[in-house]
Scaffold this active site. Structure first.
Site, mmCIF file in Angstrom:
data_model
loop_
_atom_site.group_PDB
_atom_site.id
_atom_site.type_symbol
_atom_site.label_atom_id
_atom_site.label_comp_id
_atom_site.label_asym_id
_atom_site.label_seq_id
_atom_site.Cartn_x
_atom_site.Cartn_y
_atom_site.Cartn_z
ATOM 1 N N VAL A 1 0.821 -1.218 0.000
ATOM 2 C CA VAL A 1 0.000 0.000 0.000
ATOM 3 C C VAL A 1 0.856 1.269 0.000
ATOM 4 O O VAL A 1 0.350 2.338 -0.278
ATOM 5 C CB VAL A 1 -0.973 0.050 1.198
ATOM 6 C CG1 VAL A 1 -2.109 -0.920 1.002
ATOM 7 C CG2 VAL A 1 -0.253 -0.237 2.498
ATOM 8 N N HIS A 2 2.107 1.167 0.316
ATOM 9 C CA HIS A 2 2.960 2.358 0.415
ATOM 10 C C HIS A 2 3.815 2.490 -0.845
ATOM 11 O O HIS A 2 4.720 1.703 -1.055
ATOM 12 C CB HIS A 2 3.879 2.259 1.640
ATOM 13 C CG HIS A 2 3.137 2.048 2.915
ATOM 14 N ND1 HIS A 2 3.659 1.371 3.990
ATOM 15 C CD2 HIS A 2 1.881 2.428 3.285
ATOM 16 C CE1 HIS A 2 2.768 1.343 4.971
ATOM 17 N NE2 HIS A 2 1.683 1.980 4.567
ATOM 18 N N LEU A 3 3.514 3.496 -1.653
ATOM 19 C CA LEU A 3 4.193 3.658 -2.936
ATOM 20 C C LEU A 3 4.941 4.991 -2.918
ATOM 21 O O LEU A 3 4.391 6.002 -2.486
ATOM 22 C CB LEU A 3 3.179 3.664 -4.079
ATOM 23 C CG LEU A 3 2.051 2.622 -4.007
ATOM 24 C CD1 LEU A 3 0.979 2.918 -5.047
ATOM 25 C CD2 LEU A 3 2.597 1.225 -4.225
#
Lengths: 103, 476
Positions: B409-411
């Site tokens: 979820v962390h881009l």
């Protein structure tokens, strides 16, 4: 292409739910199929061709050999079935939870 | 139709909302365009498929192609990712900021400089420890860490107690965007940015498509300043579509996660809440934590081995989905293709990354068994049930990272900031080789920081907006 992808995925989701969640009633199953179809309709451009190809492989294998989706052992088909199965089971669980919670 | 403003902001997530609020408070005429709809944060059950269809890009079915394919999600709603995430909040460590500054030659980025921005953000979002809601979900993590002597931390959250005692997430639509709109900023939902209009290297405005029901119409917005804050996938795609491609789109960095469903001795509280305890003994390369564990999320996790695990769904109230999230040395790429709405995203995990995933899974299984879980259901093809400490090694040995179910979820990292030759934007987000064009979101962070990045990117966005106002003579 989108309509065919959605139709194939919805049919596969229904088949999977009949086999793997036999306790669902028809209304729950229909609601879950609708959720799956909505999700698949929104697939990004990059995934849609692969999903369409996998769906076609399943349809061809079925019409020629009457085989089930479990008997199509191509890697991209396996990924597609994995995607639809995950969505279908999650959708069915969500629908049944919602029904159980409603008065 | 033509519209003229001082500044247009693309995207209303944490980066865009902060930018809009700061510029609006300084008296600028600001317009925010957001591709998603305006949806109340409580309109849907958090992490439900209905919510995903309404507020996630592509209904949550987005993936970076590679071996393995990495599923990721992006918010596509007014408020962006803040509307759909858990609101866990970290400050970046001084060491991380120093490493970023050194490797990318970023000027004036340090903990002391970000301190006042963090304080403002924490006040605006009501960030604090001990937000109630999911204590039982974290029981195995806490107990396992205590048994093994591993470091477990309570992560602060951007949430305040709601009327029913449950946490009310302080999303952008409830905080920064609300403040921006009070200050006169206009927000256009259902508006997709097609490309940045340009004359030579000067950005002159934005070409957008606005949706209303089944109708779409094009508009051009003329602006003195264009801020692109669409997130680490959409921001580089928009820049590429607009002809700015230097150091844009490569260097995508994510936190791939593998998951395990743990069955506990009793029922779990608040299945729709994310646990706020993280085990950071091996941070930053590995973080262990608990995810939302609704029946649907548990079913999704068990679906990987449904024939063997499906029967366990009857006990879903006793189950919690846990994750092992890693930092990667491998990187991904975003490519916008002509005529295609969505970019192609690819990601190449390195050998080190695959080892980290395998090691992370083994450590998570060990932790949860030590924490009193009665059974564990690892989420990868061919996994078997772990019902005692002796099963951990044999199950871990069956894990094949290239075939695993991996999500993130962390881009970050697709337009890295700095003054070095690899940077896509300068130290305050101005796109290299462009005039009047800024990026102000997670794309600027040189890599995914090993923590939930919202606090970091908001502080950087605050800093950059402040610098912009100072250098353009605008006053608050």
């Amino acid at each position: 292409m989108t309509r065919r992808v959605v139709t194939t995925s919805a049919a596969l989701a229904e088949e999977l739910m009949i086999r793997e969640m036999p306790d669902l009633d028809e209304a729950e199953r229909a609601a879950a199929v609708h959720l799956v179809a909505t999700a698949v309709a929104g697939l990004p451009d990059s995934l849609r061709p692969g999903v369409a190809l996998a769906g076609m492989a399943i349809r061809v294998r079925r019409s020629w050999a009457g085989a089930s989706w479990t008997e199509v052992h191509l890697p991209f088909v396996r990924e597609y079935v994995r995607l639809v199965r995950g969505l279908a089971l999650a959708a069915a669980s969500e629908v049944s939870s919602r029904r159980a919670a409603s008065p | 139709v033509n519209r003229r403003v001082d500044a247009v902001v693309v995207g209303s997530g944490p980066g865009g909302a902060v930018t809009a609020a700061e510029l609006g408070a300084a008296g600028l005429d600001v317009l925010v365009v957001e591709e998603g709809a305006r949806v109340h944060p409580d309109a849907y059950t958090q992490y439900s498929l209905e919510q995903m269809a309404a507020t996630y890009r592509n209904a949550g079915l987005t993936a970076a192609l590679g071996a393995p394919t990495i599923a990721y999600t992006e918010g596509c709603v007014v408020g962006g990712g803040s509307e759909v995430n858990s609101g866990l909040y970290h400050r970046p460590s001084p060491g991380l900021l120093s490493e970023w500054s050194r490797k990318y030659a970023i000027e004036d980025l340090d903990a002391g400089g970000l301190e006042p921005f963090h304080r403002r953000i924490e006040e605006a979002l009501g960030v604090h420890d001990g937000v109630p809601g999911a204590e039982r979900s974290c029981a195995a993590l806490r107990a396992g860490a205590a048994t093994l002597g591993w470091d477990a931390v309570e992560v602060p959250r951007a949430a305040t107690p709601g009327a029913d005692g449950r946490p009310e997430r302080q999303t952008m639509s409830r905080t920064y965007l609300a403040a921006a709109e009070s200050a006169g900023v206009e927000v256009w939902p259902l508006t997709r940015a097609e490309r940045v209009a340009r004359r030579s290297n000067r950005a002159t405005g934005l070409e957008v498509v606005r949706r209303s029901g089944s109708c779409e119409h094009r508009e051009t917005i003329t602006a003195d300043a264009i801020f692109v804050c669409g997130g680490a996938i959409q921001t580089p795609a928009l820049l590429q579509r607009s002809g700015w491609g230097r150091n844009v789109g490569a260097n995508l960095s994510v936190h791939p996660t593998v998951k395990v469903v743990a069955e506990l001795a009793g029922d779990v509280d608040s299945a729709a809440e994310v646990g706020s305890v993280q085990v950071r003994e091996f941070a930053p390369w590995l973080t262990l934590g608990a995810s939302a564990s609704t029946k649907a999320m548990v079913a999704l996790a068990l679906s990987e081995n449904w024939d063997a695990f499906g029967g366990a769904l009857d006990r879903w109230r006793q189950q919690v989905v846990h994750y092992a999230a890693i930092q990667t040395t491998g990187r991904g790429r975003v490519r916008a293709l002509p005529g295609r709405r969505d970019p192609i995203v690819t990601y190449q995990l390195s050998r080190t990354d695959r080892d980290r995933l395998a090691s992370g899974l083994a450590r998570l299984l060990h932790l949860l068994m030590s924490g009193g879980a009665t059974r564990l259901y690892p989420v990868f093809p061919g996994a078997s049930v772990v019902s005692g400490p002796d099963d951990v090694a044999s199950t871990s040995a069956r894990f094949r990272p290239a075939r695993a179910s991996v999500m993130s979820v962390h881009l970050a990292g697709t337009v890295p900031m700095g003054e070095c030759a690899r940077a896509g934007a300068d130290s305050v987000g101005a796109v290299h080789g462009a005039e009047r064009l800024w990026v102000n979101d997670a794309s600027l962070l040189p890599w995914a920081p090993g923590i939930n990045p919202q606090g970091t990117l908001m502080a950087v966005a605050h800093r950059n907006a402040t610098r912009f106002l100072e250098s353009h003579g605008a006053t608050r």
